[in-house]
Design a protein around this motif. Structure first.
Motif, mmCIF file in Angstrom:
data_model
loop_
_atom_site.group_PDB
_atom_site.id
_atom_site.type_symbol
_atom_site.label_atom_id
_atom_site.label_comp_id
_atom_site.label_asym_id
_atom_site.label_seq_id
_atom_site.Cartn_x
_atom_site.Cartn_y
_atom_site.Cartn_z
ATOM 1 N N GLN A 285 -50.748 25.900 -34.470
ATOM 2 C CA GLN A 285 -51.662 26.354 -33.426
ATOM 3 C C GLN A 285 -53.003 25.640 -33.606
ATOM 4 O O GLN A 285 -53.643 25.829 -34.637
ATOM 5 C CB GLN A 285 -51.867 27.870 -33.518
ATOM 6 N N PRO A 286 -53.407 24.812 -32.633
ATOM 7 C CA PRO A 286 -52.714 24.458 -31.386
ATOM 8 C C PRO A 286 -51.559 23.491 -31.636
ATOM 9 O O PRO A 286 -51.394 22.964 -32.734
ATOM 10 C CB PRO A 286 -53.817 23.817 -30.549
ATOM 11 N N CYS A 287 -50.785 23.250 -30.565
ATOM 12 C CA CYS A 287 -49.565 22.449 -30.677
ATOM 13 C C CYS A 287 -49.461 21.537 -29.459
ATOM 14 O O CYS A 287 -49.915 21.884 -28.365
ATOM 15 C CB CYS A 287 -48.362 23.394 -30.737
ATOM 16 N N PHE B 281 -51.504 22.939 -26.271
ATOM 17 C CA PHE B 281 -51.521 24.333 -25.839
ATOM 18 C C PHE B 281 -51.682 25.250 -27.050
ATOM 19 O O PHE B 281 -51.488 24.844 -28.203
ATOM 20 C CB PHE B 281 -50.226 24.682 -25.089
ATOM 21 N N THR B 282 -52.014 26.486 -26.760
ATOM 22 C CA THR B 282 -51.976 27.556 -27.758
ATOM 23 C C THR B 282 -51.122 28.690 -27.215
ATOM 24 O O THR B 282 -51.011 28.874 -25.994
ATOM 25 C CB THR B 282 -53.388 28.088 -28.080
ATOM 26 N N LEU B 283 -50.490 29.434 -28.119
ATOM 27 C CA LEU B 283 -49.640 30.568 -27.759
ATOM 28 C C LEU B 283 -50.405 31.868 -27.945
ATOM 29 O O LEU B 283 -51.129 32.035 -28.929
ATOM 30 C CB LEU B 283 -48.386 30.607 -28.636
ATOM 31 N N HIS B 284 -50.188 32.806 -27.012
ATOM 32 C CA HIS B 284 -50.829 34.118 -27.097
ATOM 33 C C HIS B 284 -49.778 35.183 -26.799
ATOM 34 O O HIS B 284 -49.297 35.286 -25.662
ATOM 35 C CB HIS B 284 -51.988 34.220 -26.103
ATOM 36 N N PRO B 285 -49.372 35.968 -27.812
ATOM 37 C CA PRO B 285 -48.376 37.027 -27.573
ATOM 38 C C PRO B 285 -48.879 38.029 -26.533
ATOM 39 O O PRO B 285 -50.064 38.386 -26.524
ATOM 40 C CB PRO B 285 -48.222 37.684 -28.953
ATOM 41 N N ALA C 178 -47.911 33.952 -23.615
ATOM 42 C CA ALA C 178 -48.655 33.214 -22.599
ATOM 43 C C ALA C 178 -49.094 31.903 -23.230
ATOM 44 O O ALA C 178 -49.539 31.872 -24.387
ATOM 45 C CB ALA C 178 -49.871 34.016 -22.147
ATOM 46 N N ILE C 179 -48.933 30.809 -22.493
ATOM 47 C CA ILE C 179 -49.300 29.481 -22.992
ATOM 48 C C ILE C 179 -50.577 29.028 -22.295
ATOM 49 O O ILE C 179 -50.639 28.976 -21.061
ATOM 50 C CB ILE C 179 -48.164 28.469 -22.748
ATOM 51 N N PRO D 52 -44.292 27.172 -17.884
ATOM 52 C CA PRO D 52 -44.339 26.890 -19.332
ATOM 53 C C PRO D 52 -44.305 28.151 -20.187
ATOM 54 O O PRO D 52 -43.772 28.133 -21.302
ATOM 55 C CB PRO D 52 -45.659 26.126 -19.497
ATOM 56 N N ASP D 53 -44.835 29.262 -19.675
ATOM 57 C CA ASP D 53 -44.840 30.516 -20.439
ATOM 58 C C ASP D 53 -43.437 30.943 -20.859
ATOM 59 O O ASP D 53 -43.272 31.646 -21.863
ATOM 60 C CB ASP D 53 -45.459 31.648 -19.613
#
Length: 603
Positions: A297-299, A280-284, A183-184, A375-376
């Motif tokens: 992270q963040p990117c 954004f940040t990524l969340h598995p 999830a972005i 985006p996800d």
């Protein structure tokens, strides 16, 4: 394991996430092994798998490539040593059901060698093969899918026969996408703590540079070494590796992490409606899933598209399948479904593979679908930019704290209007250290060529074109160590246009350190190649190999040259060694097994 990657059952994990090379899928035991689907699948790189656990696994699917001269990939080497231990009992894996999928290229002599050998070894240890090994071939017009499609249908039939889907789980209908891996979370303002240099922000000074932490090497020179009138732009590029901890020997390779061009990044963001300045940040979505290496992270969206998403690659079938799932535009969705279907593979080949149409160009052809991509799903839809490997063309003994490469800039025409360009070579060629400091992410790994340490052993090196690069490193190293038995067969088109390092070779000849044999293919009516020069000097080649124990090396394009050189060698063995045709073939095989015949080729 098929193009979308995961199982089509609600509530089940997947067998694989796309065609990830050198990975293994392990289905771990659940409570009930008798009927219902009680296994929780795991997707693992083989380097992360505990080998001793293999005796407890009920079902394993291996996906593996072949590298070098029939060698396993780097992250498979520990497992390879374990599985071929001589003291493993013949009943070690009697509880194991397995399947092996090989991803290879039939232009190489040892096509899918690792997959074939692994399949045989698992059988020797008592494992039960669900199916014969599948041998995917990148040279096929339809790519690996030509072999994988039918194999995959049979595999699912076997697996679901062993582990039926529980009645309370519904199958995911075709056209419905699986949840995204990440999830972005988007936000507009730039975070206060951002790594300015994402490649070096977490470098461990005690570890040599690697893919997870490359060294940002200053580019020293970027020089064209072919004449302006020559059809191909070939560059000699030098990097400064002072303070990197990098060490290498002749035959090793340097890996370089390229970037997309600014123009392509801007076009991609425009087509997808993305703001390149957004963060954004990524969340598995699932526990235990790490964030991708190389993404801070963040990117920023700009960093993601520039340095991570391979928008210049030719999309595979899985790309069209997922894009169809995400598309709400009826006409575009219908065409995407056709291109991702088993019956539409010839159409996909004609549209994409043959003309080498890129992901970015496909997205421009399907603008409504591209503009609707959440985006996800970006990291599921578009593969990561892979590093490119180059033979190192210099020795640390001759050029301390430097790495040099000889690189042909890839550009060619298909039926598409725009020329096709290699991502890495075009990017490197565009960099000009004379205009300001430039740093390139790189690291080094062992290559497939190993040279003898004894000073008395001569070496015969056959390197037409840019295939001469690793031999320059070897010659520099051997000369610095006082080794003089160096015989180089070099071939190119024209002496005055693409004769790399002519002055250097001539100086070494004057010093008695090198014997140079050249073949300029276009300077006479009848084309002359390196294999012709080998045959002309057949008595010398036979004496060096049979009486003086020479090593023979070959590097260059894999299309025709290796077969032509091999044929020339067997002819020499017969004519000057007095061997019969079968004995000449056997003699060549002995040279290969004892590593006195080594080859490094590329498609």
């Amino acid at each position: 394991m098929a193009s979308g990657g995961r199982s089509r059952c609600r509530g089940r994990g997947g067998l694989a996430s796309g065609w990830g090379l050198r990975e293994m899928v392990s289905l771990s035991e659940g409570e009930d092994m008798s009927g219902a689907c009680s296994l929780r699948p795991e997707l693992l790189h083989l380097c992360l798998f505990v080998e001793a656990n293999l005796i407890r696994e009920p079902l394993v699917i291996f996906v593996c490539a072949t590298t070098g001269q029939g060698d396993p990939p780097d992250n498979m080497k520990n497992f390879w040593r374990f599985i071929f231990r001589k003291n493993l009992p013949a009943t070690s894996l009697c509880q194991l059901d397995f399947a092996v999928l090989g991803l290879g290229d039939s232009s190489y002599a040892k096509f899918n060698f690792v997959a074939k050998k692994l399949h045989r070894r698992l059988l020797q240890l008592g494992g039960s093969a669900l199916l014969p090994a599948c041998l995917g071939d990148d040279q096929h017009d339809l790519g690996p899918d030509a072999a994988i499609d039918s194999w995959l249908r049979d595999l699912w039939e076997k697996v679901l026969g062993l582990y039926p889907v529980p009645l309370d789980l519904a199958e995911i209908p075709p056209g419905v996408p699986l949840p995204s891996t990440f999830a972005i979370q988007l936000f507009q303002n730039m975070p206060s703590t951002v790594a300015q240099e994402p490649f070096v922000s977490s470098l461990d000074p005690h570890q040599p540079p690697s893919e997870s932490q490359p060294f940002l090497a200053p580019m020293v020179t970027n020089q064209r070494v072919t004449s302006p009138s020559h059809f191909q732009d070939v560059r000699l590029i030098e990097f400064d590796i002072t303070g990197s901890g990098i060490s290498f020997s002749a035959g090793d390779v340097v890996l370089i992490q390229p970037s997309n061009s600014a123009a392509h990044v801007q076009q991609f963001c425009r087509v997808l409606g993305l703001d390149p300045n957004q963060w954004f940040t990524l969340h598995p979505r699932e526990p235990g899933v790490p964030c991708p290496p190389g993404l801070p992270q963040p990117c920023s969206v700009w960093h993601l598209v520039t340095q991570y998403l391979d928008i210049a690659s030719v999309p595979r079938r899985s790309f069209f399948e997922l894009l169809a799932c995400l598309s709400a535009h009826e006409l575009e969705r219908e065409k995407l479904l056709e291109l991702s279907s088993a019956t539409g593979q010839e159409a996909l080949c004609e549209y994409c593979s043959r003309p080498r149409r890129t992901i970015l160009e496909v997205l421009c052809d399907f603008p409504h679908s591209a503009g609707a991509i959440p985006p996800d799903y970006l990291l599921d839809l578009i593969p990561r930019i892979r590093p490119r490997a180059f033979s190192i063309a210099s020795s640390l003994l001759a050029h301390p704290n430097r790495v040099q490469i000889l690189m042909a800039v890839v550009q060619y025409q298909t039926r598409l209007k725009e020329p096709r360009r290699g991502l890495c070579s075009s990017w490197l060629a565009s960099l000009d250290p004379g205009q300001g400091p430039i740093r390139v992410p790189l690291w080094v790994r062992p290559g497939s060529l190993a040279f003898p340490e004894s000073p008395d052993i001569p070496v015969i090196m056959v390197g037409p074109g840019t295939g001469v690069a690793p031999f320059r490193a070897a010659i520099q190293e051997r000369v610095a160590q006082g080794q003089t038995g160096n015989f180089l067969f070099f071939g190119c088109r024209w002496r005055g246009q693409d004769f790399y390092w002519e002055a250097e070779w001539q100086e070494l000849e004057k010093r008695g350190c090198l014997t140079l044999i050249t073949a300029f293919s276009r300077e006479q009516e009848q084309k002359v190649y390196v294999q012709h020069r080998l045959q002309e000097l057949g008595p010398l080649v036979w004496e060096l190999l049979d009486r003086r124990g020479a090593y023979f090396y070959l590097a260059g394009n894999a299309k025709y040259m290796p077969a032509d050189v091999t044929e020339a060698l067997t002819s020499i063995f017969q004519e000057h060694g007095g061997l019969s045709s079968p004995d000449a073939t056997t003699y060549l095989g002995i040279l290969q097994r004892t590593l006195r015949f080594q080859m490094e080729t590329w498609a």
